[in-house]
Design an enzyme around this catalytic site. Structure first.
Site, short mmCIF file in Angstrom:
data_model
loop_
_atom_site.label_atom_id
_atom_site.label_comp_id
_atom_site.label_asym_id
_atom_site.label_seq_id
_atom_site.Cartn_x
_atom_site.Cartn_y
_atom_site.Cartn_z
N HIS A 170 0.82 -1.22 0.00
CA HIS A 170 0.00 0.00 0.00
C HIS A 170 0.85 1.27 0.00
O HIS A 170 0.35 2.36 -0.25
CB HIS A 170 -1.00 0.00 1.17
CG HIS A 170 -0.41 0.30 2.51
ND1 HIS A 170 -0.13 -0.67 3.44
CD2 HIS A 170 -0.06 1.47 3.10
CE1 HIS A 170 0.35 -0.12 4.54
NE2 HIS A 170 0.41 1.18 4.35
N ASP A 200 0.00 -7.51 1.30
CA ASP A 200 0.46 -6.14 1.47
C ASP A 200 1.98 -6.06 1.57
O ASP A 200 2.53 -5.35 2.41
CB ASP A 200 -0.17 -5.50 2.71
CG ASP A 200 -0.03 -3.97 2.71
OD1 ASP A 200 0.12 -3.40 1.61
OD2 ASP A 200 -0.04 -3.38 3.80
N SER A 274 4.57 2.34 8.04
CA SER A 274 4.18 1.22 7.19
C SER A 274 5.37 0.71 6.39
O SER A 274 6.08 1.49 5.75
CB SER A 274 3.07 1.64 6.23
OG SER A 274 1.88 1.88 6.91
#
Length: 532
Positions: A170, A200, A274
């Site tokens: 992402h 992901d 992230s």
């Protein structure tokens, strides 16, 4: 390199009483007087400083050694994307002899007129947008290619000396250009090797030839709840930041996808973290930060990391050919509840209930049917839908696999040659049909609080009403649902249902399994027999 908090047996403490006694003792007078001469402070104050608590520890607990070793391997990832040129279409799509509004010269009277007129429909911002659009045109009036602008920023870490690094899908999925920022501020261009939306994960490769500090994955099967962890990343674009905490839980399913198996940690993780690593105290990556739970968008101590074991397998495939191949069974499944287990005669509420095999998929070709409960794959028990999805995905496509199912009160094994999971799996559909209209004759299934009529296409019973506070309403049945089978037997009339229920009751069953369809989706609902 590892270090854990220690307890020092030689730690000394004093109680207030001991401190006071030491100050008042006659043997301390000379020391107190000397302190007064040296500091100019009153004797009571100086004596209190002299007798203050001291902690004698060989070394205070610290994560500094771990952080110092791994920080050079952790990077910030800046992602850019090409901005599509602004369309001329808008509230005023004027055309003058084949020329659009923006094609008119700036000194054209109609240009000035509509520029002023449009202020009432957006003011200066609209006019500025149009000017910016004109600036994006070349001298010949043709539109220039779209601009490149930043779209996201996250974290990542090197896994090889030659510049392979891992981050989240992402973070990079909308990008066309990637920049890796080292812990010393050096910026390096990188290219996308491959990405996998289902887990992901993504892999980038720094294009410059040099040797990089890199880290390895841990054996996350040994990670325990309560273990210390250190998260390193780029929160809010601030650059390299370190937080510490413990493993809060394992095996978390947060609804992100079919392979959810996250490690939950309480180390502070925020936007920009992230793709960054979570380390154990040996400097090994136990997980990759991918999500947080937060009502405010900031850290509240609940963060989720992709386990190292999952990441290792996916990353290996991405490096090999940029894609991930997974085994494919081709079934829709749902959990087995206690009521469903009772209705099927299962001793325990475990396994994955097949609601519908996909047409022409491996499962359907091998003979797996709706209502089967998958209890094992190649002899390994299946606890639920998530475990089944993970086991099948981990098997090489084309391999013949033994699927154990529970059907008609007994266990049987079916051999299935697995296919390759499509990149995008289409939604299951049934035969095209209009919404069935209800015939005039209705029947009631009072035991379950249902009113039904035969479906117009002759397949099943259309529910026309559900009694309030009934067992059916509690389990989510609604008017418009179609009952196609009860206890894996097709039904087309209310009397069919009554007969099946009577038979189940005589066999000592306490629940009946209803297969229900609505909006081209199928599910199973267990309704208790003894509430009639």
């Amino acid at each position: 390199m590892s270090q854990s908090p220690q307890t020092n047996e030689s730690t000394k403490t004093r109680t207030p009483g001991k401190m006071i006694k030491g100050f008042l003792g006659t043997t301390a007078i000379a020391g107190v007087a000397a302190a007064m001469l040296a500091t100019g402070l009153p004797a009571p104050v100086t004596g209190a400083f002299a007798d203050a608590v001291r902690v004698e520890a060989p070394q205070a607990p610290s994560f500094a050694d771990v952080v110092q070793a791994v920080s050079p391997a952790v990077v910030s990832v800046r992602v850019q994307a090409e901005v599509k040129p602004v369309s001329n279409d808008g509230p005023f799509n004027f055309n003058f002899n084949g020329r659009s509004f923006d094609d008119l010269p700036d000194d054209h009277p109609m240009k000035r007129f509509f520029d002023e007129f449009s202020r009432g429909f957006g003011g200066e911002s609209d006019r500025d947008d149009r000017r910016a659009e004109r600036d994006r045109r070349g001298p010949d009036g043709k539109r220039r290619p779209g601009r490149v602008r930043p779209v996201s920023q996250g974290s990542g870490f090197f896994i090889s000396e030659d510049g392979m690094l891992v981050t989240n899908n992402h973070v990079v999925e909308n990008g066309s250009a990637f920049t890796v920022i080292m812990d010393d501020g050096t910026e390096l261009d990188a290219k996308l090797v491959g990405r996998d939306s289902r887990t992901d994960l993504a892999v980038l490769k720094v294009e410059e030839a040099r040797e990089f500090t890199y880290v390895d994955f841990a054996d996350d099967s040994k990670v325990r709840v309560g273990d210390w962890v250190v998260a390193v990343g780029n929160p809010f674009g601030l650059g390299g930041s370190v937080t510490a905490g413990i493993v809060s839980a394992r095996g978390r399913d947060i609804g992100a996808g079919p392979y959810d198996d996250f490690i939950q940690v309480d180390a502070a993780v925020n936007r920009g973290n992230s793709g960054g690593p979570t380390f154990n105290l040996n400097g090994e990556v136990i997980g990759i930060n991918t999500a947080i739970f937060s009502p405010s968008g900031g850290n509240v101590g609940i963060a989720f990391a992709i386990p190292a074991s999952t990441a290792r397998a996916v990353i290996r495939d991405l490096i090999d050919d940029g894609t991930v191949e997974r085994g494919w069974l081709g079934v829709q499944i749902q959990p087995v509840t206690a009521d469903i287990a009772e209705s099927l005669g299962l001793a325990e509420a475990q396994g994955a209930l097949v609601t519908e095999p996909q047409s022409d998929a491996p499962a359907a070709k091998a003979g797996i049917e709706a209502g089967d409960v998958v209890t094992a794959v190649d002899g390994e028990a299946v606890e639920g839908p998530r475990e089944l999805a993970k086991k099948i995905a981990g098997i090489e496509p084309g391999k013949t696999t033994e699927i154990t199912v529970w059907r008609n009160g007994e266990s049987q094994t079916i051999e299935v040659e697995l296919g390759t999971l499509p990149t995008e799996t289409a939604a299951l559909t049934t035969d095209d049909q209009d919404e069935p209209s209800a015939p005039q004759a209705e029947a009631t299934l009072d035991d379950f609080g249902l009113t039904v009529v035969p479906a117009e296409n002759g397949r099943g019973l259309l529910i026309t009403s559900v009694a309030a506070d009934s067992a059916a309403e509690e389990r989510g049945l609604r008017a418009g649902d179609v009952i196609v089978a009860v206890n894996n037997q097709d039904v087309s009339d209310a009397s069919d249902v009554v007969g099946i229920i009577d038979s189940a009751a005589s066999d000592g069953r306490k629940a009946a399994l209803f297969q229900v369809e609505n909006e081209n989706r199928s599910r199973f609902v267990a309704l208790p027999i003894d509430q009639g």
